[in-house]
Design a protein around this motif. Sequence first.
Motif, PDB file in Angstrom:
ATOM      1  N   ILE A 194      40.957  36.702  50.020  1.00 36.42           N
ATOM      2  CA  ILE A 194      39.613  36.368  49.542  1.00 36.42           C
ATOM      3  C   ILE A 194      39.435  37.030  48.184  1.00 36.42           C
ATOM      4  CG2 ILE A 194      37.166  36.302  50.095  1.00 36.42           C
ATOM      5  CD1 ILE A 194      37.847  36.547  52.980  1.00 36.42           C
ATOM      6  N   ALA A 195      40.150  36.489  47.215  1.00 37.08           N
ATOM      7  CA  ALA A 195      40.054  37.010  45.859  1.00 37.08           C
ATOM      8  C   ALA A 195      39.012  36.194  45.143  1.00 37.08           C
ATOM      9  CB  ALA A 195      41.396  36.912  45.167  1.00 37.08           C
ATOM     10  N   LEU A 196      37.787  36.486  45.449  1.00 29.08           N
ATOM     11  CA  LEU A 196      36.707  35.721  44.851  1.00 29.08           C
ATOM     12  C   LEU A 196      36.487  36.249  43.439  1.00 29.08           C
ATOM     13  CD1 LEU A 196      34.345  35.882  47.922  1.00 29.08           C
ATOM     14  CD2 LEU A 196      36.103  34.191  47.396  1.00 29.08           C
ATOM     15  N   ALA A 197      36.346  35.333  42.531  1.00 31.10           N
ATOM     16  CA  ALA A 197      36.109  35.741  41.159  1.00 31.10           C
ATOM     17  C   ALA A 197      34.609  35.681  40.892  1.00 31.10           C
ATOM     18  CB  ALA A 197      36.863  34.812  40.218  1.00 31.10           C
ATOM     19  N   PRO A 198      33.924  36.820  40.946  1.00 36.14           N
ATOM     20  CA  PRO A 198      32.475  36.773  40.730  1.00 36.14           C
ATOM     21  C   PRO A 198      32.161  36.283  39.315  1.00 36.14           C
ATOM     22  CG  PRO A 198      33.158  38.937  41.534  1.00 36.14           C
ATOM     23  CD  PRO A 198      34.394  38.201  41.118  1.00 36.14           C
TER      24      PRO A 198
ATOM     25  N   PRO B 212      39.591  30.335  51.024  1.00 37.93           N
ATOM     26  CA  PRO B 212      38.169  30.518  51.357  1.00 37.93           C
ATOM     27  C   PRO B 212      37.296  30.079  50.181  1.00 37.93           C
ATOM     28  CG  PRO B 212      39.410  32.579  51.592  1.00 37.93           C
ATOM     29  CD  PRO B 212      40.276  31.627  50.837  1.00 37.93           C
TER      30      PRO B 212
ATOM     31  N   LYS C 293      44.153  30.473  44.219  1.00 34.91           N
ATOM     32  CA  LYS C 293      43.035  31.402  44.090  1.00 34.91           C
ATOM     33  C   LYS C 293      41.942  30.807  43.214  1.00 34.91           C
ATOM     34  CE  LYS C 293      45.190  35.672  45.254  1.00 34.91           C
ATOM     35  NZ  LYS C 293      46.294  36.487  44.832  1.00 34.91           N
ATOM     36  N   ILE C 294      40.688  31.147  43.570  1.00 35.45           N
ATOM     37  CA  ILE C 294      39.556  30.718  42.753  1.00 35.45           C
ATOM     38  C   ILE C 294      39.555  31.545  41.475  1.00 35.45           C
ATOM     39  CG2 ILE C 294      37.039  30.690  42.587  1.00 35.45           C
ATOM     40  CD1 ILE C 294      36.928  30.237  45.601  1.00 35.45           C
ATOM     41  N   PHE C 295      39.481  30.872  40.318  1.00 35.54           N
ATOM     42  CA  PHE C 295      39.381  31.657  39.075  1.00 35.54           C
ATOM     43  C   PHE C 295      38.058  31.458  38.370  1.00 35.54           C
ATOM     44  CE2 PHE C 295      40.011  28.235  36.036  1.00 35.54           C
ATOM     45  CZ  PHE C 295      40.718  27.269  36.762  1.00 35.54           C
ATOM     46  N   HIS C 296      37.251  30.514  38.856  1.00 37.76           N
ATOM     47  CA  HIS C 296      35.934  30.350  38.243  1.00 37.76           C
ATOM     48  C   HIS C 296      35.015  29.627  39.209  1.00 37.76           C
ATOM     49  CE1 HIS C 296      32.984  30.063  35.034  1.00 37.76           C
ATOM     50  NE2 HIS C 296      32.744  28.839  35.453  1.00 37.76           N
ATOM     51  N   ASN C 297      33.702  29.938  39.107  1.00 38.05           N
ATOM     52  CA  ASN C 297      32.691  29.217  39.888  1.00 38.05           C
ATOM     53  C   ASN C 297      31.593  28.752  38.950  1.00 38.05           C
ATOM     54  OD1 ASN C 297      33.627  29.900  42.716  1.00 38.05           O
ATOM     55  ND2 ASN C 297      33.388  31.941  41.835  1.00 38.05           N
TER      56      ASN C 297
END
Lengths: 322, 389
Positions: free
Chosen positions: B10-14, A133, A169-173
């Motif tokens: 959904i392991a979103l990294a804020p 996602p 997995k997302i690790f940064h935005n």
Amino acid sequence: MRGFLAGAVALLALGPVAAWAQVVFVTNEKGNSVTRIDVATLEVIDTVPVGQRPRGITISNDGRQLFVAASDDDTVQVFDPETMRLIHTLPSGPDPEQFVLHPSGNPLFIANEDDNLVTVVDVVTRRALAEIPVGIEPEGMGISPDGRVLVNTSETTNMAHFIDTETFKIFHNTLVDSRPRVAEFTRDGSLLFVSAEIGGTVSVIDPASGEIVHTIRFAVPGVTPEALQPVGVRVTADGSRVFVALGPANRVAVVDGRTFEVKNYLLVGQRVWQLAFTPDERYLFTTNGNSNDVSVIDVAAERVIKSIPVGDQPWGVVVSPN
Amino acid sequence: MLRTVLTAAIALAPMAASAAEVVSAVLRIERERPAPISRLELPAGDEGFMGALLATRDNETTGGFLGHTYVLHKAAALPEDATAALDDLIEQGARFIVTLAEADDLLALADHAAGRDVLLLNVSAPDDRLRGVDCRANVLHATPSRRMLADGLAQYLLWKRWDRWALVHGSHPRDREKAEALRAAARRFGARIVSELAFEDTGGARRSDTGHVLVQRQIPGLMQGLREHDVVVVADESQVFGVHMPYRGWTARPVAGDAGLRATAWHPAHEGFGATQLQRRFEALAGRRMTDLDYEAWVALRAVSEAVTRTDTADLATVLAHLLSDDFELAAFKGMPLSFRPWSRQLRQAVILGDGFTVVSISPQEEFLHQRTRLDTLGVDEAESACPL
């Protein structure tokens, strides 16, 4: 067509070890076709029908599989680049647009514009490995040269999402300017460029920290600022020059890869979006969606040397490896 | 196939960010409107609400990466209960309120909310006076003004070299205002109104079983006396007669304005600039096509979210200052960034020219230039603005 037959005959004559001529493949979004161009002659070989609304396009490292995102067919088609016969399709998830191959050649990471997902597909087993996602309208797909970091841009969320290719997995935005379209790493992995079509900028990002270290802006005398809409980005292997397609400004900007100053603007066809180098970086090809042609840039001279008519609304472009 | 897929959590990294909570609302002030002439235009009943809901979903996704949360309230009220409904929404914490209200109702809400920590976002009233003499500090306009729509249409008609217009307008105030906007657009871009015709609304049913027989005979007779013209321009926001004009005139001329070729903020067939994605997202959510009101409500709340994202706060003063600043820009499927005109609080945006079926063009037309942005060739410009803000 005659040129294509002649090429096939020549290939047979040279025997099985002969390399297929180096070929440019262009997806024609409206034409539902792929146009092939011979790099040696800069002439069209043929235009071949493919699935509906073809956009993203890439080729395997060995040059034996051509991947085409058939967006309206909700699939990625895999062609034999020599015969343009459909080998099989990949479960791409809905509305695939851009994608990128892992440097090892597998898997394929696909942006699904409609579903806020990046789909990871094993190109050998043809199975989806994961759905990741991301933000609204995923679009640009870049991968670090070591294959560890996938960067996806989301056009309405306005972020570059950094994804670990081991864990998915997302690790940064990183928040960038409006409507990010393309993410491109330098060959050494030290920098990441993200174009923002509506923002009119290219963000230069340090991938280690995720911080924006510079914002490239554009200005062309006589061209309204709103028309300067960066989309395609390609960096030379040595990192010295960055080429940026500026959409309806009908220009490709040449940017110094160290100072990030814009050095040159090259006039190409209308609504230029995607770019592809030949492996030797002698030429850069541009897709010009509103003039139905491909411009050929002599990279050393920074000069447009030819425009080649292709199918309806050319979108993506890739060149076969040596 | 996809069911067997291992879905990544959904392991979103804020990002390092504040825990902003953005509370918005949609408030509709109910006014009776006559039924449309064509049953294809019968309202679904939730126009505007669904656009706001989609914006909230989109904003939640983006906010998920930043630790920002979004909440949406809904309310509908009769004009006499409007201010009470507004108070209720403010009580529930709403700070950004999308209004589906006519001009006078909107002004009543704005004046009632004056001095309080709330911003109104007009998505339905096209009246130029709301951007001019009657502008309010606590109201932003996401919907294009009549002048913007008229200018967008005029640019295209001039591009076609259809510069002799026959103007046919209705008798209701909003029809007369539309006619005035079209006259101003003609003056601005150099069209000539060679004939004018007023069409009185005498009431009666909007549709009848064999109505077409009569209409077919009536319209040509009415149009017979008009001077030689290139195009019939119709001002009929009330939808009394306009849609009967195409194909029925005395001479074979195209029709534009509130019938035939219309200028609108949105079009359900628009696919340019990635708009297909928004159309599909909306259709999946609402089970119907996206209307102007839905798009404008979506744009209004997306604008708020964009400002919250950039400023990392839901503080109203900070958000409003950012919305009105040169730094604000919104990508909204119209090819050019949307921003607010600080002098009128009007959202700059391209307008879509379409018939009932397809998008014909998008204005501003390339040939019309402006020293600031081409979008300012649409609508009242800074120098002519009557807004005292």
